[in-house]
Design an enzyme around this catalytic site. Structure first.
Site: not given
Ligand code: SF4
Length: 408
Positions: A178, A283, A313
């Site tokens: 990411e 998020c 992570s």
């Molecule tokens: S952890 Fe957050 S950014 Fe990562 S896939 Fe899930 S909702 Fe999306």
């Protein structure tokens, strides 16, 4: 929230019933206290929020539909779709092939692809460079894009501050898919630099205020910034965005630190011209799961079990929080519990596994705190509960507790 088609094998009816009941009772998500599964001798406390997030369910839904709709075609994923071994193994069994490993090392050369192939972008997103290379082969890569909308939101935030002439500082793990994708998107538009942690941020601060010679910048931050970044002029205006799954308190501390550096250089009255007010770009799932662990840790416990992939992570940060308070075991599968004494746990920092003995204390009652990362199927949580319950011959009691949850 949107409903996704996720293979039923990842679900646990029991855990779903608990989550739905908690949601019903606390629609505004204000209550972060854990859920108690009381079996007498063993008590499990489940965090208020854990398990599959929006982005993971979205990615699984798209990947399985892609497989279903493209029988006979070769299907590739740019890398692991999410950081969960069970999900990735299931995709491999269905014939999906991974082009790169999680560090971006090539597994299958792009020269092996043809325009008839399908390539899926994982939930972390990908770099513009890789996207261009795949498009050049004639593959419509955007057609099978599982990039999480919350990752795209971070890219948009980067775009906004780039347009205003700010240099983007990314707080993220430099090798994480990411962060590499976010770097690529920001670096295409503006000077961009990645900092991994507070230690690196302090060094960056010293370069910004001239306490360290700029010639050393290139050595210290080698491979962490783009070619257009000139440390002499591009730290006059900065803004911080982050990997969506960082530890909230770390990002806050890093952002505050850099803000203070900028204040010391340009004065409080000029802060808005030199420091973009981005707030954090974590998020919702990261925020919910970390807040739920804070709530979970208010409960006294003998140990904590955090379930998730070793490369995950967000799961690692849940382990980091728990480890500060009590013995914590980070596992990706119930089979890692060998017997009532031995467990093979992952070290969230080194990613190495370690055998630990006497992990279940010899006490008349045991309290176990539990949570899992955003890419961990709920069935793993149920399997771990069942595995431990088996050591105490409490299977029937668990079944009656489950039956109660399912009918309430
Ligand atoms: S952890 Fe957050 S950014 Fe990562 S896939 Fe899930 S909702 Fe999306």
């Amino acid at each position: 929230m949107k409903h996704f088609e996720v293979p039923s094998g990842y679900r646990s009816h029991f855990i779903t019933a608990i989550k739905e009941k908690r949601k019903e009772e606390d629609k505004l998500k204000k209550d972060f206290s854990p859920t108690l599964i009381d079996l007498g001798k063993v008590k499990f406390y489940l965090a208020r929020h854990f398990g599959f997030c929006y982005g993971v369910e979205n990615a699984i839904d798209i990947a399985y539909k892609t497989i279903e709709e493209n029988k006979g075609k070769r299907i590739f994923l740019l890398s692991e779709m999410i950081h969960n071994p069970q999900v990735n193994e299931d995709l491999l069994k269905k014939g999906v092939q991974f082009l790169q490993d999680t560090d971006g090392n090539e597994i299958i050369p792009l020269s092996n692809l043809s325009k008839e192939d399908i390539v899926i972008i994982p939930a972390f997103g990908t770099t513009l460079e890789l996207e261009k290379k795949i498009n050049k082969i004639g593959i419509e890569i955007q057609k099978y894009n599982t990039t999480c909308p919350f990752v795209e939101k971070v890219w948009n935030r980067g775009d906004q501050i780039a347009k205003k002439g700010f240099t983007v500082i990314i707080h993220g793990k430099p090798k994480h898919e990411e962060t590499r994708a976010t770097f690529s998107h920001a670096a295409d538009k503006t000077p961009t630099l990645i900092v991994n942690d507070m230690q690196e941020t302090i060094v960056l601060g010293k370069f910004i205020i001239g306490k360290l010679p700029l010639e050393e910048f290139k050595i210290y931050f080698k491979n962490r910034y783009n070619d257009i970044l000139d440390p002499d002029i591009h730290f006059e205006k900065i803004g911080v965005i982050n990997q969506t799954t960082q530890l909230a308190s770390d990002t806050q501390a890093i952002s505050d630190y850099l803000k203070n550096i900028i204040i010391s250089k340009y004065g409080k009255e000029n802060i808005s011209a030199h420091f973009a007010d981005t707030r954090d770009t974590l998020c919702y799932a990261t925020n919910d799961n970390q807040s739920a662990v804070v709530g979970l840790l208010e409960q006294a416990g003998d140990l904590a079990i955090v379930m998730g992939g070793k490369n995950s992570s967000n799961s690692s940060h849940l382990v980091e929080l728990c480890e500060k308070k009590l013995p914590t075991y980070f596992i990706d599968d119930a089979n890692k519990i060998i017997d009532h004494q031995q467990i093979i746990k992952n070290n969230w920092m080194t990613k190495q596994s370690e055998l630990v003995t006497n992990f279940l204390p010899n006490k008349s009652t045991i309290s176990i705190l539990m949570t899992s990362g955003a890419s961990c199927p709920d069935i793993v949580v149920e399997s771990v509960i069942r595995r431990i319950v088996g050591f105490y011959e409490l299977d029937e009691k668990l079944d009656s507790v489950i039956a109660k949850w399912m009918t309430e």
